[in-house]
Design a protein around this motif. Structure first.
Motif, mmCIF file in Angstrom:
data_model
loop_
_atom_site.group_PDB
_atom_site.id
_atom_site.type_symbol
_atom_site.label_atom_id
_atom_site.label_comp_id
_atom_site.label_asym_id
_atom_site.label_seq_id
_atom_site.Cartn_x
_atom_site.Cartn_y
_atom_site.Cartn_z
ATOM 1 N N VAL A 1 36.915 47.554 37.971
ATOM 2 C CA VAL A 1 37.968 46.542 38.012
ATOM 3 C C VAL A 1 37.396 45.294 38.666
ATOM 4 O O VAL A 1 36.562 45.377 39.567
ATOM 5 C CB VAL A 1 39.209 47.048 38.786
ATOM 6 N N TRP A 2 37.795 44.130 38.157
ATOM 7 C CA TRP A 2 37.355 42.866 38.745
ATOM 8 C C TRP A 2 38.575 42.037 39.119
ATOM 9 O O TRP A 2 39.677 42.257 38.618
ATOM 10 C CB TRP A 2 36.451 42.081 37.787
ATOM 11 N N LEU A 3 38.360 41.114 40.026
ATOM 12 C CA LEU A 3 39.396 40.163 40.410
ATOM 13 C C LEU A 3 38.880 38.750 40.194
ATOM 14 O O LEU A 3 37.688 38.485 40.302
ATOM 15 C CB LEU A 3 39.775 40.339 41.886
ATOM 16 N N ALA A 4 39.802 37.839 39.878
ATOM 17 C CA ALA A 4 39.440 36.435 39.679
ATOM 18 C C ALA A 4 40.582 35.553 40.156
ATOM 19 O O ALA A 4 41.726 36.000 40.299
ATOM 20 C CB ALA A 4 39.141 36.155 38.210
ATOM 21 N N LEU A 5 40.268 34.298 40.398
ATOM 22 C CA LEU A 5 41.268 33.325 40.835
ATOM 23 C C LEU A 5 41.499 32.327 39.707
ATOM 24 O O LEU A 5 40.548 31.760 39.165
ATOM 25 C CB LEU A 5 40.797 32.598 42.096
ATOM 26 N N LEU A 6 42.773 32.120 39.362
ATOM 27 C CA LEU A 6 43.146 31.185 38.302
ATOM 28 C C LEU A 6 44.137 30.151 38.830
ATOM 29 O O LEU A 6 44.869 30.394 39.784
ATOM 30 C CB LEU A 6 43.800 31.914 37.122
ATOM 31 N N ALA A 7 44.166 29.002 38.149
ATOM 32 C CA ALA A 7 45.148 27.952 38.389
ATOM 33 C C ALA A 7 45.841 27.669 37.056
ATOM 34 O O ALA A 7 45.349 28.069 35.999
ATOM 35 C CB ALA A 7 44.459 26.695 38.915
ATOM 36 N N PRO A 8 46.990 26.985 37.069
ATOM 37 C CA PRO A 8 47.623 26.642 35.788
ATOM 38 C C PRO A 8 46.717 25.750 34.941
ATOM 39 O O PRO A 8 45.937 24.954 35.477
ATOM 40 C CB PRO A 8 48.888 25.875 36.217
ATOM 41 N N ALA A 9 46.812 25.887 33.633
ATOM 42 C CA ALA A 9 46.044 25.022 32.733
ATOM 43 C C ALA A 9 46.384 23.560 33.023
ATOM 44 O O ALA A 9 47.536 23.218 33.304
ATOM 45 C CB ALA A 9 46.385 25.351 31.282
ATOM 46 N N GLY A 10 45.379 22.717 32.975
ATOM 47 C CA GLY A 10 45.593 21.297 33.255
ATOM 48 C C GLY A 10 45.322 20.900 34.689
ATOM 49 O O GLY A 10 45.390 19.719 35.035
ATOM 50 N N THR A 11 45.013 21.875 35.548
ATOM 51 C CA THR A 11 44.653 21.549 36.934
ATOM 52 C C THR A 11 43.389 20.693 36.917
ATOM 53 O O THR A 11 42.436 21.009 36.210
ATOM 54 C CB THR A 11 44.403 22.835 37.737
ATOM 55 N N PRO A 12 43.367 19.581 37.664
ATOM 56 C CA PRO A 12 42.199 18.693 37.650
ATOM 57 C C PRO A 12 40.893 19.433 37.910
ATOM 58 O O PRO A 12 40.799 20.281 38.792
ATOM 59 C CB PRO A 12 42.509 17.702 38.777
ATOM 60 N N LYS A 13 39.897 19.114 37.115
ATOM 61 C CA LYS A 13 38.595 19.764 37.220
ATOM 62 C C LYS A 13 38.001 19.611 38.612
ATOM 63 O O LYS A 13 37.334 20.513 39.122
ATOM 64 C CB LYS A 13 37.640 19.155 36.181
ATOM 65 N N GLU A 14 38.274 18.465 39.239
ATOM 66 C CA GLU A 14 37.730 18.215 40.577
ATOM 67 C C GLU A 14 38.261 19.229 41.589
ATOM 68 O O GLU A 14 37.538 19.685 42.477
ATOM 69 C CB GLU A 14 38.055 16.790 41.028
ATOM 70 N N ILE A 15 39.546 19.575 41.446
ATOM 71 C CA ILE A 15 40.146 20.556 42.356
ATOM 72 C C ILE A 15 39.592 21.947 42.072
ATOM 73 O O ILE A 15 39.259 22.707 42.990
ATOM 74 C CB ILE A 15 41.683 20.534 42.237
ATOM 75 N N VAL A 16 39.479 22.289 40.787
ATOM 76 C CA VAL A 16 38.908 23.581 40.401
ATOM 77 C C VAL A 16 37.496 23.731 40.958
ATOM 78 O O VAL A 16 37.141 24.756 41.549
ATOM 79 C CB VAL A 16 38.897 23.724 38.862
ATOM 80 N N ASN A 17 36.697 22.679 40.808
ATOM 81 C CA ASN A 17 35.311 22.732 41.286
ATOM 82 C C ASN A 17 35.235 22.810 42.806
ATOM 83 O O ASN A 17 34.349 23.475 43.359
ATOM 84 C CB ASN A 17 34.535 21.515 40.789
ATOM 85 N N LYS A 18 36.157 22.130 43.483
ATOM 86 C CA LYS A 18 36.162 22.169 44.952
ATOM 87 C C LYS A 18 36.481 23.583 45.438
ATOM 88 O O LYS A 18 35.827 24.112 46.345
ATOM 89 C CB LYS A 18 37.171 21.174 45.509
ATOM 90 N N LEU A 19 37.492 24.215 44.827
ATOM 91 C CA LEU A 19 37.837 25.585 45.185
ATOM 92 C C LEU A 19 36.679 26.535 44.874
ATOM 93 O O LEU A 19 36.337 27.411 45.677
ATOM 94 C CB LEU A 19 39.085 26.030 44.415
#
Length: 322
Positions: A249-267
């Motif tokens: 089993v694996w776990l991952a972190l997701l955000a809603p589609a359309g979340t700014p790439k800059e925020i995704v990359n920072k996280l």
């Protein structure tokens, strides 16, 4: 034309500036970390470790909120419909790519409705058995189940969950007629397993580590191809007599589609850094999981492949929501 070209360049520059400023300011308020499972389970344990570490690293509270039910789809749907601003995230498990094959209709697309932040961890499951069951290994359990069909039950965190699928795979590969009992979360399943209400369960390593050393449960096998350091004396399923059985089993972190790439990359960057620290490594080891952070792109590709893989398994073993 020159005016139009300059305007276009200005627009791009402004968008980049806004995105950069957004990422620099993020987070400036508490972040909700939705766990689409009940408290006390495998995903919940890792979420609370990650939430605490991110709170320290990023200077804002990452608040874990459990929204369980319907094979993790209730909490996940909540995040799919949330504002794409980085302040509502969801920690998913392998169940996320199993659900589309289990449920006839879904209110979100498991791939397109989300922006992947990072893969987080991998872990085996452990076949746990109540000590009252008169079997001491996998072969004896299979023989016992065949001698008294449907008297041996296996508990899971719900229909369509990873626990459900791993149990179904075991039934399919061994012919042991174990009866599935779905719960509203792995915590309830674990409680009834220890109490002897149900006889077996495929559970996360944290549940095994909290019960097996004290003798409250027996560990018959781990589901991965290799033994794990936390339970070195527990054989793999293949060693225990089920050739070809391998699953994790694996776990991952997701955000809603359309979340700014800059925020995704920072996280993503913060997660990679904190998971490399000795403190985080120890906490995750104690929880029975292995840190496996990734880029958003790599995890996106992996999710697509995993969805195809588990779809084939669901069809082969005929698992349906009961």
């Amino acid at each position: 034309m020159k005016t139009i070209f300059k305007s276009a360049l200005l627009g791009v520059a402004m968008s980049l500036a806004v995105g950069t400023a957004c990422a620099q300011a993020y987070p400036n308020k508490p972040v909700k970390l939705i766990v689409p499972f009940a408290p006390g389970g495998f995903t919940d344990v890792v979420a609370r470790i990650l939430g605490q570490k991110l709170s320290v690293a990023m200077g804002q509270q990452f608040i874990v909120e459990n929204k369980a039910g319907a094979g993790s789809t209730i909490g996940t749907d909540f995040v799919a419909k949330a504002a794409p601003d980085g302040y509502t995230l969801v920690m998913i498990s392998t169940t996320h790519v199993i659900s589309p094959w289990i449920y006839k209709t879904m209110s979100y697309d498991p791939i397109k409705s989300f922006a992947v932040v990072s893969k987080l961890v991998d872990s085996p499951y452990v076949l746990l058995v109540n000590p009252k069951v008169p079997a001491n290994n996998v072969k004896e359990l299979v023989a016992l189940a065949k001698s008294a069909p449907e008297t041996i039950h296996y508990a899971s965190s719900g229909n369509g969950s990873s626990q459900h699928l791993m149990g179904g795979l075991f039934v399919s590969m061994t012919g042991a007629p174990l009866k599935h009992v779905p719960y509203r979360g792995s915590g309830g399943a674990a409680t009834d397993l220890v109490a002897g209400v149900v006889e077996t369960s495929f559970a996360g390593v944290p549940n095994a580590l909290s019960q097996v050393p004290q003798g409250r449960l027996k560990a018959f096998a781990v589901t991965t191809a290799k033994r794990i350091p936390q339970l070195p004396d527990v054989p793999t399923m293949q060693e225990a007599g089920v050739p070809g059985y391998e699953a994790s089993v694996w776990l991952a972190l997701l955000a809603p589609a359309g979340t700014p790439k800059e925020i995704v990359n920072k996280l993503n960057s913060e997660i990679a850094k904190l998971m490399a620290t000795p403190d985080a490594k120890k906490a995750l080891y104690d929880a029975g999981v292995e840190p496996t952070p990734s880029t958003p792109e790599a995890m996106s590709d992996y999710m697509v492949k995993e969805m195809e893989r588990w779809g084939k398994v669901v069809k082969e073993i005929g698992i349906k929501v009961e």
